[in-house]
Design an enzyme around this catalytic site. Structure first.
Site, short mmCIF file in Angstrom:
data_model
loop_
_atom_site.label_atom_id
_atom_site.label_comp_id
_atom_site.label_asym_id
_atom_site.label_seq_id
_atom_site.Cartn_x
_atom_site.Cartn_y
_atom_site.Cartn_z
N ASP A 88 0.84 -1.20 0.00
CA ASP A 88 0.00 0.00 0.00
C ASP A 88 0.88 1.25 0.00
O ASP A 88 0.38 2.38 -0.09
CB ASP A 88 -1.00 -0.01 1.17
CG ASP A 88 -0.34 -0.03 2.53
OD1 ASP A 88 0.90 -0.12 2.60
OD2 ASP A 88 -1.06 0.06 3.54
N SER A 89 2.20 1.06 0.06
CA SER A 89 3.14 2.17 -0.16
C SER A 89 2.89 2.80 -1.52
O SER A 89 3.35 3.91 -1.78
CB SER A 89 4.59 1.67 -0.06
OG SER A 89 4.79 0.54 -0.87
N GLU A 146 9.32 -4.35 10.67
CA GLU A 146 9.73 -3.05 10.11
C GLU A 146 10.30 -2.15 11.20
O GLU A 146 9.67 -1.93 12.24
CB GLU A 146 8.53 -2.36 9.42
CG GLU A 146 8.91 -1.00 8.86
CD GLU A 146 7.96 -0.45 7.80
OE1 GLU A 146 7.02 -1.16 7.37
OE2 GLU A 146 8.18 0.71 7.40
#
Ligand code: KIV
Length: 284
Positions: A46-47, A184
Site C-alpha cells: 500500500d506504499s 519493520e
C-alpha cells in the site's frame, strides 16, 4: 519458464537458511523486470499510495486501487509469487470484511497471499482468513497505517517492555497462522531474536541482517523516489537524475528539430505531394 513459488517453498527456505528477497511492484512493466531478475516475492504494497498515487500516507489507499495495481502486477509477472497488501479499513471492521476483501486479491487480481498490519488485535482476523483458504503475511514493528498512534515513522521496540510485547506478537501471529512476518524498523538484535523464536520466515525492512529475508520499496532501491528516504534504505542506483537528464535531452532535441531524425522516421516516396494531387506550398 520458472515455476511459481509456494508458501511451503518459503518455509523450507527458512529451514535451509536461504535468504528470501522481496520487492514492491505496482505495475506490469516493473513486475516483469523484477521477476526476470529472480526476486522471490513481489509485494503490491500500500506504499503505492505515496510512491505512485501521490498521497501523503498509506491511509487513503482503497481496495479498488489495490486490486487495479495488483492485477497489473500479475499480468506482468505470471510466474511470480505475489502478495496483495490489505489497505487501511479493509480488514479492521470484521473478519467477514477481511475475508471478502482478502478474497478479492485472490479472485480478481490473481494474488497468492495477502499481507496485513498489526499484532495481537489482528490474530482472530488472521485465523479467519487462513481458515478460509487465504495465506497471510503479518507485519509488526513500525506499521505505517497506524504510524500516528506510534508517534510517527520511528524505530519501534527499543525499550524492554515493547521488545517483549513484539516477541509475544510474533509468536501469537505464528500461532494464528501467518506464513511469514514483516518486521519493520526495529533494532537488529530484536530482529535476530524474533527470527530465532519463530519457525516462519521473518522479512525485515530496517530490522537488521538476521531476518530470514529482506524487503525494500523498489523505487527506493532504484533511487526513483526522493520525497522521503528512510535511513535503512540502500539505493543501488540513482535513476531520478538519469531520468531527468534523458527528458531534458528529449526536450532540447524536439525544440531544436534534432528529433526525430531520419533513423527514427518512416521515409516517404518522392513526389508525394504531387501524387496526392496537391499543389506546391510556397515557403514563408
Ligand atoms: O507497503 C509496503 O510497501 C510495505 C513494505 C515496505 C513492507 O508494507
Amino acid at each position: 519458464m520458472q515455476k511459481r513459488k509456494t508458501v511451503p517453498d518459503f518455509l523450507s527456505m527458512k529451514a535451509k537458511g536461504e535468504k528470501i528477497t522481496v520487492l514492491t511492484a505496482y505495475d506490469a512493466a516493473m513486475a516483469s523486470m523484477l521477476a526476470a531478475a529472480d526476486v522471490d516475492m513481489l509485494l503490491v504494497g500500500d506504499s503505492l499510495g505515496m510512491v505512485i498515487l501521490g498521497y501523503d500516507s498509506t491511509v487513503p489507499v482503497t481496495m479498488d486501487e489495490m486490486i487495479h495495481h495488483s492485477s497489473a502486477v500479475r499480468r506482468g509477472a505470471p510466474q511470480a509469487f505475489i502478495l496483495g497488501d490489505m489497505p487501511f479499513g479493509s480488514y479492521q471492521s470484521s473478519s467477514r470484511d477481511a475475508i471478502l476483501n482478502g478474497g478479492r486479491f485472490l479472485k480478481e487480481a490473481g494474488c497468492d497471499a495477502v499481507k496485513l498490519e498489526g499484532g495481537l488485535e489482528v490474530c482472530d482476523t488472521v485465523r479467519a482468513l487462513v481458515n478460509s483458504g487465504i495465506s497471510v503475511m503479518g507485519h509488526i514493528g513500525l506499521t505505517p497505517q497506524t504510524a500516528t498512534q506510534l508517534g510517527g515513522y520511528k524505530v519501534q521496540g527499543r525499550d524492554i517492555a515493547s521488545a517483549k510485547k513484539m516477541v509475544q506478537e510474533a509468536r501469537a501471529l505464528e500461532e494464528a497462522g501467518v506464513f511469514s512476518l514483516v518486521l519493520e524498523c526495529i533494532p537488529d538484535g530484536l530482529g535476530k531474536i524474533i527470527s530465532e523464536e519463530i519457525q516462519i520466515p521473518t522479512i525485515g525492512i530496517g530490522a537488521g541482517v538476521h531476518c530470514d529475508g529482506q524487503v525494500l520499496v523498489t523505487h527506493d532501491l532504484l533511487g526513483m523516489f526522493d520525497k522521503f528516504i528512510p535511513s535503512f534504505v540502500k539505493s543501488y542506483c540513482h535513476l531520478s537524475p538519469t531520468i531527468q537528464d534523458a527528458v531534458a535531452d528529449y526536450n532540447n532535441e524536439v525544440r531544436s528539430g534534432l528529433f526525430p531524425d531520419e533513423e527514427h522516421s518512416f521515409s516517404s516516396q518522392s513526389g508525394l505531394r504531387e501524387l496526392l494531387g496537391l499543389t506546391e506550398k510556397k515557403k514563408g
